[in-house]
Enzyme design. Sequence first.
Site, PDB file in Angstrom:
ATOM      1  CD  GLU A   1     -23.940 -43.233   9.278  1.00 22.42           C
ATOM      2  OE1 GLU A   1     -24.220 -44.265   9.908  1.00 22.42           O
ATOM      3  OE2 GLU A   1     -24.204 -42.083   9.698  1.00 22.42           O
TER       4      GLU A   1
ATOM      5  CG  ASN B   1     -24.239 -38.773   3.486  1.00 21.95           C
ATOM      6  OD1 ASN B   1     -23.688 -37.692   3.325  1.00 21.95           O
ATOM      7  ND2 ASN B   1     -25.121 -38.996   4.454  1.00 21.95           N
TER       8      ASN B   1
ATOM      9  CG  HIS C   1     -23.785 -35.208  12.251  1.00 22.19           C
ATOM     10  ND1 HIS C   1     -24.935 -34.456  12.299  1.00 22.19           N
ATOM     11  CD2 HIS C   1     -24.031 -36.200  11.362  1.00 22.19           C
ATOM     12  CE1 HIS C   1     -25.847 -34.989  11.489  1.00 22.19           C
ATOM     13  NE2 HIS C   1     -25.318 -36.041  10.899  1.00 22.19           N
TER      14      HIS C   1
ATOM     15  CD  GLU D   1     -26.548 -36.931   7.559  1.00 11.77           C
ATOM     16  OE1 GLU D   1     -26.418 -37.165   8.783  1.00 11.77           O
ATOM     17  OE2 GLU D   1     -26.757 -37.824   6.719  1.00 11.77           O
TER      18      GLU D   1
ATOM     19  CG  ASP E   1     -25.810 -31.549  13.786  1.00  9.51           C
ATOM     20  OD1 ASP E   1     -24.681 -32.088  13.776  1.00  9.51           O
ATOM     21  OD2 ASP E   1     -26.861 -32.207  13.930  1.00  9.51           O
TER      22      ASP E   1
HETATM   23  C1  XIL Z   1     -31.085 -39.461  12.377  1.00 10.80           C
HETATM   24  C2  XIL Z   1     -32.416 -38.737  12.512  1.00 10.80           C
HETATM   25  O1  XIL Z   1     -32.193 -37.345  12.533  1.00 10.80           O
HETATM   26  C3  XIL Z   1     -33.107 -39.182  13.779  1.00 10.80           C
HETATM   27  O2  XIL Z   1     -34.412 -38.616  13.861  1.00 10.80           O
HETATM   28  C4  XIL Z   1     -33.211 -40.698  13.824  1.00 10.80           C
HETATM   29  O3  XIL Z   1     -33.745 -41.103  15.059  1.00 10.80           O
HETATM   30  C5  XIL Z   1     -31.851 -41.329  13.629  1.00 10.80           C
HETATM   31  O4  XIL Z   1     -31.274 -40.853  12.427  1.00 10.80           O
HETATM   32  N1  XIL Z   1     -26.515 -39.801  10.109  1.00 10.80           N
HETATM   33  C6  XIL Z   1     -27.485 -39.960   9.137  1.00 10.80           C
HETATM   34  C7  XIL Z   1     -28.896 -39.599   9.449  1.00 10.80           C
HETATM   35  O5  XIL Z   1     -27.158 -40.289   7.994  1.00 10.80           O
HETATM   36  O6  XIL Z   1     -29.813 -40.424   8.745  1.00 10.80           O
HETATM   37  C8  XIL Z   1     -29.180 -39.652  10.915  1.00 10.80           C
HETATM   38  O7  XIL Z   1     -30.511 -39.144  11.126  1.00 10.80           O
HETATM   39  C9  XIL Z   1     -28.149 -38.859  11.688  1.00 10.80           C
HETATM   40  C10 XIL Z   1     -26.779 -39.444  11.479  1.00 10.80           C
END
Ligand code: XIL
Length: 316
Positions: free
Chosen positions: A132, A173, A209, A237, A239
């Site tokens: 990020e 990422n 996401h 990641e 969802d």
């Molecule tokens: C999230 C985890 O899933 C949570 O359990 C934690 O509280 C916060 O982080 N982007 C990312 C991940 O790169 O590391 C994050 O994971 C979700 C968003």
Amino acid sequence: LAQLNVLAQSAGKLYFGTATDNPELTNTTYVAQLSNTLDFHQLTAANSMKWDATEPSRGTFTFSGGDAIVAQAQKNNQLIRGHNCVWHNQLPSWVTSGNFNNATLLSIVETHCSTLVSHYKGKIRDWDVINEPFNDDGTFRQSVFFTTTGTSYISTALRAARAADPQAKLYINDFNIEATGAKATAMVNLVKQLQAEGVPIDGIGLQSHFIVGEVPTTLQQSMQNFVNLGLEVAITELDIRMTLPETPALLAQQAKDYTTVIQACKNVQRCVGVTLWDWTDKFSWVPGTFAGQGGACPWDENFAKKPAYNGIVAGW
Ligand code: XIL
């Protein structure tokens, strides 16, 4: 067999996988499905390889949580994505409040990445070395790393990771680079700059996401733009959340949305794999982060498959 990893590999991908987290590994029903290699051939530690977990005080490294995820994956010959070396969140306060100068912070980044990646040398296929780095408008995020070192922290971290495990694929990422636009363009430009400087970079992770009904129409094009730079890409990641409650219409749209994402990866030859940000709504990060939203995973809170599961199947 219409199972997620079987189909992904039939489509020429390396893996279909999922994030998981240490507290979840005490749930035997959960672990049984996590270990089902017909669906999952790859794991990511959702939290336990992050900076706060691995270097809680300067120079003191704790790998027990990450090691447990690696052990879990290795039981089933699952690949592992390392997540992550440098991120602005889940940082220990000694990093954020240390008021370090440029040279000191770069040496802290180098030590952290080098020690972390070395510890897992040979066990991890890909590392999210940088997580990020951008704001949504494509400017660099004003993290402690950027405000202190400019973009030097990025090249320092990537070089340290390459030296620590030359076989690992090194990724940057981010989210909201799944659509073409200012942020994705900024990532393309960063990669070009790194390549011009001879900094190692192998892949771009698209977090993905998403929100039901809002999967970007330019997802495949954005992936292709990164691949055109000579890199691989991955959906890291995935969802697809909705405003609760779940309804049959929302679940049907979600299934279509999962299909769309999988098809985009399928169609881009160098999209190497897809990772869910956990597979069951029981352990999804979404309700705790986005008020009123949830239902983002392909399995429900009782570990039953939702229409989204068949949406993934249809995509492959
Ligand atoms: C999230 C985890 O899933 C949570 O359990 C934690 O509280 C916060 O982080 N982007 C990312 C991940 O790169 O590391 C994050 O994971 C979700 C968003």
